[in-house]
Design a protein around this motif. Structure first.
Motif, mmCIF file in Angstrom:
data_model
loop_
_atom_site.group_PDB
_atom_site.id
_atom_site.type_symbol
_atom_site.label_atom_id
_atom_site.label_comp_id
_atom_site.label_asym_id
_atom_site.label_seq_id
_atom_site.Cartn_x
_atom_site.Cartn_y
_atom_site.Cartn_z
ATOM 1 N N ASP A 87 1.118 -1.153 -0.162
ATOM 2 C CA ASP A 87 -0.024 0.059 0.087
ATOM 3 C C ASP A 87 1.013 0.989 -0.012
ATOM 4 O OD1 ASP A 87 -1.805 1.905 0.459
ATOM 5 O OD2 ASP A 87 -3.116 0.648 1.667
ATOM 6 N N VAL A 88 1.098 1.624 -1.321
ATOM 7 C CA VAL A 88 2.281 3.081 -1.226
ATOM 8 C C VAL A 88 1.788 3.951 -0.823
ATOM 9 C CG1 VAL A 88 3.312 4.241 -3.039
ATOM 10 C CG2 VAL A 88 3.280 1.805 -3.295
ATOM 11 N N ALA A 91 2.204 3.754 3.137
ATOM 12 C CA ALA A 91 3.837 3.755 3.207
ATOM 13 C C ALA A 91 4.384 5.173 3.209
ATOM 14 C CB ALA A 91 4.375 3.165 2.369
ATOM 15 N N VAL A 92 4.145 5.995 2.203
ATOM 16 C CA VAL A 92 4.381 7.401 1.988
ATOM 17 C C VAL A 92 3.887 8.263 3.052
ATOM 18 C CG1 VAL A 92 4.335 9.493 0.522
ATOM 19 C CG2 VAL A 92 4.496 7.232 -0.725
ATOM 20 N N LEU A 95 5.764 7.543 6.260
ATOM 21 C CA LEU A 95 7.182 7.986 6.154
ATOM 22 C C LEU A 95 7.191 9.605 6.333
ATOM 23 C CD1 LEU A 95 8.843 5.538 3.766
ATOM 24 C CD2 LEU A 95 9.302 5.741 6.032
ATOM 25 N N LYS A 96 6.236 10.170 5.428
ATOM 26 C CA LYS A 96 6.194 11.664 5.696
ATOM 27 C C LYS A 96 5.918 12.267 7.189
ATOM 28 C CE LYS A 96 4.981 14.100 2.013
ATOM 29 N NZ LYS A 96 4.036 14.714 0.938
ATOM 30 N N ASP A 101 11.016 3.673 9.202
ATOM 31 C CA ASP A 101 11.065 2.774 8.290
ATOM 32 C C ASP A 101 9.709 1.900 7.981
ATOM 33 O OD1 ASP A 101 12.136 1.290 6.109
ATOM 34 O OD2 ASP A 101 13.825 0.684 7.228
ATOM 35 N N PHE A 102 9.464 1.466 6.753
ATOM 36 C CA PHE A 102 8.308 0.789 6.498
ATOM 37 C C PHE A 102 8.737 -0.517 5.735
ATOM 38 C CE2 PHE A 102 4.253 0.034 4.457
ATOM 39 C CZ PHE A 102 3.434 0.916 5.142
ATOM 40 N N GLU A 104 7.824 -4.417 4.375
ATOM 41 C CA GLU A 104 6.897 -5.418 3.893
ATOM 42 C C GLU A 104 7.115 -6.844 4.215
ATOM 43 O OE1 GLU A 104 4.431 -4.531 -0.155
ATOM 44 O OE2 GLU A 104 6.788 -5.030 -0.374
ATOM 45 N N HIS B 85 3.186 1.692 -10.653
ATOM 46 C CA HIS B 85 2.862 0.270 -10.144
ATOM 47 C C HIS B 85 3.321 0.512 -8.622
ATOM 48 C CE1 HIS B 85 4.376 0.349 -14.507
ATOM 49 N NE2 HIS B 85 3.787 -0.856 -14.428
ATOM 50 N N ALA B 86 2.463 -0.392 -7.871
ATOM 51 C CA ALA B 86 2.635 -0.184 -6.658
ATOM 52 C C ALA B 86 3.828 -0.996 -6.369
ATOM 53 C CB ALA B 86 1.317 -0.869 -5.835
ATOM 54 N N ASP B 87 4.742 -0.329 -5.739
ATOM 55 C CA ASP B 87 6.030 -0.721 -5.253
ATOM 56 C C ASP B 87 6.471 -0.303 -3.927
ATOM 57 O OD1 ASP B 87 8.423 -1.932 -4.891
ATOM 58 O OD2 ASP B 87 8.794 -1.916 -7.231
ATOM 59 N N VAL B 88 6.059 -0.870 -2.730
ATOM 60 C CA VAL B 88 6.382 -0.107 -1.574
ATOM 61 C C VAL B 88 7.940 -0.066 -1.106
ATOM 62 C CG1 VAL B 88 6.208 -0.545 1.046
ATOM 63 C CG2 VAL B 88 4.305 -0.935 -0.542
ATOM 64 N N PRO B 89 8.596 -0.998 -1.417
ATOM 65 C CA PRO B 89 10.048 -1.136 -1.055
ATOM 66 C C PRO B 89 10.802 0.175 -2.079
ATOM 67 C CG PRO B 89 9.717 -3.223 -1.530
ATOM 68 C CD PRO B 89 8.204 -2.565 -1.938
ATOM 69 N N ALA B 91 9.412 2.907 -2.843
ATOM 70 C CA ALA B 91 8.772 4.186 -2.628
ATOM 71 C C ALA B 91 9.441 4.509 -1.147
ATOM 72 C CB ALA B 91 7.216 3.886 -2.124
ATOM 73 N N VAL B 92 9.611 3.478 -0.153
ATOM 74 C CA VAL B 92 10.287 3.702 0.993
ATOM 75 C C VAL B 92 11.845 4.084 0.772
ATOM 76 C CG1 VAL B 92 11.090 2.415 3.127
ATOM 77 C CG2 VAL B 92 8.816 2.285 2.195
ATOM 78 N N LEU B 95 12.030 7.653 -0.407
ATOM 79 C CA LEU B 95 11.874 8.563 0.639
ATOM 80 C C LEU B 95 12.644 8.695 1.760
ATOM 81 C CD1 LEU B 95 7.944 7.846 0.968
ATOM 82 C CD2 LEU B 95 8.837 10.213 0.279
ATOM 83 N N LYS B 96 13.245 7.727 1.987
ATOM 84 C CA LYS B 96 14.344 7.369 2.855
ATOM 85 C C LYS B 96 15.649 8.342 2.423
ATOM 86 C CE LYS B 96 14.934 4.148 6.030
ATOM 87 N NZ LYS B 96 15.200 2.882 6.616
ATOM 88 N N PHE B 100 11.162 14.110 -1.717
ATOM 89 C CA PHE B 100 9.947 14.831 -1.408
ATOM 90 C C PHE B 100 8.659 14.172 -1.375
ATOM 91 C CE2 PHE B 100 6.859 18.377 -1.577
ATOM 92 C CZ PHE B 100 7.133 19.162 -0.418
ATOM 93 N N ASP B 101 8.294 13.568 -2.363
ATOM 94 C CA ASP B 101 6.971 12.751 -2.220
ATOM 95 C C ASP B 101 7.047 11.594 -3.305
ATOM 96 O OD1 ASP B 101 4.309 12.116 -1.636
ATOM 97 O OD2 ASP B 101 3.475 14.063 -1.368
ATOM 98 N N PHE B 102 6.011 10.700 -3.171
ATOM 99 C CA PHE B 102 6.118 9.455 -4.088
ATOM 100 C C PHE B 102 4.425 9.524 -4.462
ATOM 101 C CE2 PHE B 102 6.319 5.321 -5.344
ATOM 102 C CZ PHE B 102 7.576 5.232 -5.676
ATOM 103 N N GLU B 104 1.292 7.905 -6.719
ATOM 104 C CA GLU B 104 0.972 6.825 -7.661
ATOM 105 C C GLU B 104 -0.040 7.357 -8.754
ATOM 106 O OE1 GLU B 104 0.466 2.381 -6.005
ATOM 107 O OE2 GLU B 104 -0.722 3.888 -4.843
ATOM 108 N N SER B 198 28.000 30.057 14.107
ATOM 109 C CA SER B 198 27.340 28.701 15.138
ATOM 110 C C SER B 198 25.944 28.720 14.232
ATOM 111 C CB SER B 198 27.565 28.700 16.590
ATOM 112 O OG SER B 198 26.646 29.860 16.861
#
Lengths: 201, 201
Positions: A87-88, A91-92, A95-96, A101-102, A104, B85-89, B91-92, B95-96, B100-102, B104, B198
């Motif tokens: 579920d993108v 997850a997004v 993380l935002k 971490d997220f 699967e 395409h839904a791809d959680v890894p 996306a994660v 973002l990491k 800025f955003d991801f 779908e 500083s």
DNA sequence: TTTAGGGTTGCGGTTTTCCACAATTGGCGC
DNA sequence: GCGCCAATTGTGGAAAACCGCAACCCTAAA
């Protein structure tokens, strides 16, 4: 004792809780488990340290909802999400909001442990920083109102005579306040004062 | 002129490029499009301002690969990913790394525009901060080696006589350096000096 | 009422800072 | 060599910061 760093496991599946607890234990990471976000929030204490390992989809409160609640209560522990469903957007969004971490399912045990260890390390660093800042804040709070008036102007680089003029008091009085500010803030000069208040608090 | 803030569109699908360009134009957001990550990187210039709208899956270099290259080149523009395409890894990971955003596909036009506007605003803020820091760095670089020696000790809150002792020079010389440092750094007091170095550099 | 603490001020003296004026030394490029 | 610049130092004085001692006023708590 809430202050020992723990991996806080929150999952409604007892098998997963046990598996995670066992996994963490074998890797030397202390943990404690809750069966729902509500239960965890009920026990939540800002003094808790460590990280949170949170299932996304649970009976009752969802993982993301729990994250929102934690953030609302000022929780600074890193939060690691576990999810069984791609579920993108979730997850997004997580993380935002600041999730650490997220991950699967199914996940690689070693990978998860490494993430947890990184999260614990991050929390330890944050804790150290927070302690330093808290010390500065405490000292700042011990200043009287008048002393804060004077300090503000010291930090603006103004001369004592100018400060005295602005506050309509004698230069001698400014000197007394100044000395007391240095004493209370634990610094020896205006330069150090500027550094602790702008760099550490 | 690279310096005008732009939405930098990178997508291998001409229909998408045109649609995005049109969408941005109707919302008053200037944009320019590239048909591949390689093309964009070839044109990339650190002076570019704005944000990047990057397709994840493209012929040749992928979006995430392009992000890595941009980061390696010191790009500070916010990067917004578009994916079909839904791809959680992925996306994660993106973002990491600092994306800025991801988002779908299919996405809501209005939502994307808002994200782009937020990204442009963020870049403008960063740009302002970077300019201030660059100014401080430039002034810092204009100091002579000896002046830096003295400044270091001024920032440690030491008295001129102590500095003179440590550097084995006359107090008078320290005073001269001190005055020159203040002049070059554009400040009027040691307190301001501590704040600019500083807090802003 | 007494006590305690914060804010205030003056006096007198020491220490530092800040500056204008003046001058010497040594490296570097033309 | 000559000019330029950074680094250096001295003299002397004005301004500011820093300090110990003593004191007064006012408010709130005991």
């Amino acid at each position: 004792m809430n202050r020992a760093p723990l991996a806080h496991i929150v999952d409604d599946d007892e098998a997963i809780r046990d598996a995670l607890a066992w996994l963490f234990q074998t890797c030397g990471v202390p943990s404690r488990a809750w069966m729902s976000g509500d239960d965890f929030l009920a026990d939540y204490d800002p003094a808790m340290r460590g990280c949170v390992v949170l299932d996304v989809r649970m009976d009752g409160m969802s993982g993301p909802e729990c994250l929102v609640q934690l953030l609302a209560r000022g929780c600074t522990m890193p939060v690691i999400f576990l999810t069984g469903h791609a579920d993108v957007p979730v997850a997004v969004s997580a993380l935002k909001k600041g999730a650490f971490d997220f991950i699967e399912k199914p996940f690689n045990d070693n990978e998860l442990v490494n993430v947890v260890i990184d999260a614990l390390a991050l929390d330890a660093r944050r804790q150290a920083n927070a302690a330093a800042r808290a010390g500065t804040s405490a000292r700042l709070a011990s200043l009287s109102a008048r002393e804060r008036d004077v300090m503000e102007r010291i930090l603006a680089g103004k001369l004592n005579k100018v400060i005295a003029d602005e506050l309509d008091i004698a230069v001698r009085t400014v000197e007394v306040h100044r000395a007391r500010i240095f004493e209370k803030m634990g610094v020896k000069s205006a330069v150090e004062l500027a550094q602790v208040v702008s760099g550490g608090g």
